[in-house]
Design an enzyme around this catalytic site. Structure first.
Site, PDB file in Angstrom:
ATOM      1  N   SER A  66       0.828  -1.214   0.000  1.00 56.60           N
ATOM      2  CA  SER A  66       0.000   0.000   0.000  1.00 56.60           C
ATOM      3  C   SER A  66       0.859   1.259   0.000  1.00 56.60           C
ATOM      4  O   SER A  66       1.953   1.284   0.579  1.00 56.60           O
ATOM      5  CB  SER A  66      -0.868  -0.013   1.258  1.00 56.60           C
ATOM      6  OG  SER A  66      -1.373   1.269   1.528  1.00 56.60           O
ATOM      7  N   GLU A  84       0.396   3.550   1.816  1.00 57.71           N
ATOM      8  CA  GLU A  84       0.525   3.966   3.221  1.00 57.71           C
ATOM      9  C   GLU A  84       1.913   3.622   3.787  1.00 57.71           C
ATOM     10  O   GLU A  84       2.277   4.110   4.847  1.00 57.71           O
ATOM     11  CB  GLU A  84      -0.573   3.331   4.078  1.00 57.71           C
ATOM     12  CG  GLU A  84      -1.948   3.932   3.858  1.00 57.71           C
ATOM     13  CD  GLU A  84      -2.090   5.364   4.376  1.00 57.71           C
ATOM     14  OE1 GLU A  84      -1.387   5.739   5.330  1.00 57.71           O
ATOM     15  OE2 GLU A  84      -2.907   6.108   3.805  1.00 57.71           O
ATOM     16  N   TYR A 115      -1.637   0.677  10.346  1.00 55.33           N
ATOM     17  CA  TYR A 115      -1.918  -0.032   9.096  1.00 55.33           C
ATOM     18  C   TYR A 115      -0.690   0.023   8.182  1.00 55.33           C
ATOM     19  O   TYR A 115      -0.239  -1.008   7.657  1.00 55.33           O
ATOM     20  CB  TYR A 115      -3.145   0.599   8.406  1.00 55.33           C
ATOM     21  CG  TYR A 115      -3.375   0.129   6.986  1.00 55.33           C
ATOM     22  CD1 TYR A 115      -4.033  -1.068   6.722  1.00 55.33           C
ATOM     23  CD2 TYR A 115      -2.946   0.893   5.896  1.00 55.33           C
ATOM     24  CE1 TYR A 115      -4.258  -1.494   5.409  1.00 55.33           C
ATOM     25  CE2 TYR A 115      -3.166   0.480   4.589  1.00 55.33           C
ATOM     26  CZ  TYR A 115      -3.822  -0.713   4.351  1.00 55.33           C
ATOM     27  OH  TYR A 115      -4.031  -1.125   3.051  1.00 55.33           O
TER      28      TYR A 115
HETATM   29  P1  NAP Z   1     -11.487  -4.887   1.458  1.00 62.60           P
HETATM   30  O1  NAP Z   1     -12.627  -4.603   0.516  1.00 62.60           O
HETATM   31  O2  NAP Z   1     -11.528  -4.314   2.825  1.00 62.60           O
HETATM   32  O3  NAP Z   1     -11.388  -6.485   1.565  1.00 62.60           O
HETATM   33  C1  NAP Z   1     -10.578  -7.093   2.545  1.00 62.60           C
HETATM   34  C2  NAP Z   1     -10.721  -8.598   2.428  1.00 62.60           C
HETATM   35  O4  NAP Z   1      -9.890  -9.218   3.403  1.00 62.60           O
HETATM   36  C3  NAP Z   1     -12.156  -9.120   2.655  1.00 62.60           C
HETATM   37  O5  NAP Z   1     -12.404 -10.156   1.746  1.00 62.60           O
HETATM   38  C4  NAP Z   1     -12.069  -9.673   4.081  1.00 62.60           C
HETATM   39  O6  NAP Z   1     -12.995 -10.697   4.352  1.00 62.60           O
HETATM   40  C5  NAP Z   1     -10.654 -10.244   4.033  1.00 62.60           C
HETATM   41  N1  NAP Z   1     -10.088 -10.512   5.356  1.00 62.60           N
HETATM   42  C6  NAP Z   1      -9.881  -9.647   6.368  1.00 62.60           C
HETATM   43  N2  NAP Z   1      -9.321 -10.265   7.397  1.00 62.60           N
HETATM   44  C7  NAP Z   1      -9.157 -11.570   7.039  1.00 62.60           C
HETATM   45  C8  NAP Z   1      -8.635 -12.712   7.682  1.00 62.60           C
HETATM   46  N3  NAP Z   1      -8.166 -12.663   8.929  1.00 62.60           N
HETATM   47  N4  NAP Z   1      -8.600 -13.883   7.015  1.00 62.60           N
HETATM   48  C9  NAP Z   1      -9.095 -13.971   5.759  1.00 62.60           C
HETATM   49  N5  NAP Z   1      -9.613 -12.919   5.096  1.00 62.60           N
HETATM   50  C10 NAP Z   1      -9.653 -11.731   5.736  1.00 62.60           C
HETATM   51  O7  NAP Z   1     -10.092  -4.470   0.821  1.00 62.60           O
HETATM   52  P2  NAP Z   1      -9.767  -4.078  -0.714  1.00 62.60           P
HETATM   53  O8  NAP Z   1     -10.130  -2.659  -0.915  1.00 62.60           O
HETATM   54  O9  NAP Z   1     -10.298  -5.107  -1.613  1.00 62.60           O
HETATM   55  O10 NAP Z   1      -8.180  -4.143  -0.702  1.00 62.60           O
HETATM   56  C11 NAP Z   1      -7.475  -5.330  -1.061  1.00 62.60           C
HETATM   57  C12 NAP Z   1      -6.084  -5.282  -0.489  1.00 62.60           C
HETATM   58  O11 NAP Z   1      -5.391  -4.153  -1.000  1.00 62.60           O
HETATM   59  C13 NAP Z   1      -6.039  -5.144   1.033  1.00 62.60           C
HETATM   60  O12 NAP Z   1      -4.928  -5.857   1.486  1.00 62.60           O
HETATM   61  C14 NAP Z   1      -5.834  -3.657   1.247  1.00 62.60           C
HETATM   62  O13 NAP Z   1      -5.209  -3.411   2.494  1.00 62.60           O
HETATM   63  C15 NAP Z   1      -4.941  -3.344   0.064  1.00 62.60           C
HETATM   64  N6  NAP Z   1      -5.019  -1.964  -0.400  1.00 62.60           N
HETATM   65  C16 NAP Z   1      -6.222  -1.460  -0.793  1.00 62.60           C
HETATM   66  C17 NAP Z   1      -6.292  -0.166  -1.274  1.00 62.60           C
HETATM   67  C18 NAP Z   1      -7.607   0.417  -1.741  1.00 62.60           C
HETATM   68  O14 NAP Z   1      -7.640   1.605  -2.007  1.00 62.60           O
HETATM   69  N7  NAP Z   1      -8.644  -0.373  -1.899  1.00 62.60           N
HETATM   70  C19 NAP Z   1      -5.121   0.613  -1.355  1.00 62.60           C
HETATM   71  C20 NAP Z   1      -3.916   0.062  -0.967  1.00 62.60           C
HETATM   72  C21 NAP Z   1      -3.866  -1.234  -0.501  1.00 62.60           C
HETATM   73  P3  NAP Z   1     -14.501 -10.395   4.904  1.00 62.60           P
HETATM   74  O15 NAP Z   1     -15.347 -10.163   3.679  1.00 62.60           O
HETATM   75  O16 NAP Z   1     -14.836 -11.645   5.636  1.00 62.60           O
HETATM   76  O17 NAP Z   1     -14.418  -9.189   5.797  1.00 62.60           O
END
Ligand code: NAP
Length: 322
Positions: free
Chosen positions: A124, A126, A148
């Site tokens: 990220s 971040e 984070y």
């Molecule tokens: P998101 O919509 O919050 O999805 C997070 C996923 O992680 C969900 O499927 C959640 O499952 C799962 N999860 C959380 N804790 C878990 C655990 N202990 N074991 C198994 N699964 C778990 O995030 P996103 O926006 O798709 O982002 C995807 C990745 O990119 C993440 O790692 C995020 O930190 C990173 N990222 C995102 C952005 C952005 O702007 N979107 C930017 C930089 C980095 P549940 O459905 O059960 O909650």
């Protein structure tokens, strides 16, 4: 030969788009899903006949090893994490467990069960925190400023460590904020597109926001997952910045979103210091020269297009679509 992928976080925004993209490429897809008392499959309900769900949790290494042993994946995408920065201040240990140590459990499971698999780690922007330079490149120093970002920094470097020490095909995509109609409503972009739609439909009267001058590098999630996939097809693993390469202010975003519904934002938006993020990251913008040059990747959706798609989606969701 049909390729197989295992996606952690398949129920999240990026996981659902990545699954769609891999299906168009003919993949067999396994998704790791943690148990919850009510369904967490809404974002992938349309894919359920085409993806295979495996139970597992990043907190539990045996479940990761079982999932890898069963799926025998060619590619593993680790998109699961506690992904909301403000929550990382109130739940720093849990964030470290999911977002940091979860990567260690997964990498070590891969090393033991399927060392030839390609691995993608969702890093990220971040990790840059208060950046030392702008725009940031793959070589910019990491100076995370919240739990984070610190957990993501650990996951990032561990991925690099496993690549260098064990020779795993492991790579990190340093993604900047990316959005879509599947984005959680707690994130500011969706809060604004939903807010504009609600006000247009008479479901709300005002929208309270924090710092309107905050600037972000916003990209479209379906574009970002294409970049992740491209990274995994290369002969050698490498780390890449994934972003739009430009910034827009919250003020521009608000004006654009209210413009889509034909309203003047200044009549509805109020600035509430309660919503100021305490450590606003400044000039956080990615240099996307490397991914452009080496993978020929380009964001396909402009800022304005993304805003329009999301506002129209929110109007429809709230029952007021044209
Ligand atoms: P998101 O919509 O919050 O999805 C997070 C996923 O992680 C969900 O499927 C959640 O499952 C799962 N999860 C959380 N804790 C878990 C655990 N202990 N074991 C198994 N699964 C778990 O995030 P996103 O926006 O798709 O982002 C995807 C990745 O990119 C993440 O790692 C995020 O930190 C990173 N990222 C995102 C952005 C952005 O702007 N979107 C930017 C930089 C980095 P549940 O459905 O059960 O909650």
């Amino acid at each position: 030969m049909v390729k197989t992928a295992l996606i952690t976080g398949i129920t999240g925004q990026d996981g659902s788009y990545l699954a769609e993209h891999l299906l168009t490429q003919g993949y067999r897809i396994f998704g790791l899903v943690r148990r919850s008392s009510s369904s967490n499959l809404q974002r992938i309900s349309h894919l359920l006949g085409n993806v295979e769900i495996l139970p597992g949790d990043l907190l539990d290494q045996p479940s990761l090893m079982d999932a890898i042993a069963q799926a025998q994946p060619d590619e593993i995408y680790n998109l699961a994490s506690q992904s909301y920065v403000p929550l990382s201040w109130t739940q720093p240990s849990l964030t470290a467990e999911y977002t940091g140590l979860g990567v260690a459990r997964l990498l070590d499971s891969i090393r033991r069960c399927k060392p030839d698999a390609h691995f993608y780690q969702a890093s990220s922007s971040e990790v840059f925190g208060q950046p030392s330079e702008s725009p940031q490149t793959e070589d910019t120093a990491f100076r995370p400023r919240n739990p984070y970002g610190t957990a993501k920094t650990y996951g990032h470097w561990l991925t690099v460590n496993y690549r260098q020490h064990y020779g795993l095909y492991a790579c990190c995509g340093i993604t900047y904020t990316h959005e879509s109609p599947r984005r959680g409503a707690e994130f500011v972009f969706r809060k604004i597109t939903q807010g504009a739609a609600k006000i247009k439909l008479g479901l709300a009267q005002e929208l309270k926001l924090g710092n309107l001058d905050a600037r972000r590098d916003w990209c479209y999630a379906p574009d970002a997952v294409q970049a992740m996939w491209l990274m995994m097809q290369q002969p050698e693993p490498d780390d890449y910045i994934i972003g739009s390469g430009e910034t827009h202010s919250v003020r521009e975003l608000v004006a654009c979103a209210f413009g889509v519904v034909g309203l003047d934002w200044q009549d509805y938006v109020t600035v509430d210091p309660e919503f100021y993020r305490p450590d606003e990251a400044v000039q956080l913008v990615g240099c996307i020269d490397k991914i452009r040059r080496k993978l020929q990747w380009e964001p396909q959706h402009s800022f304005e297009k993304m805003v329009e798609v999301m506002v129209r989606h929110d109007l429809e969701l709230l029952g007021g679509g044209e």
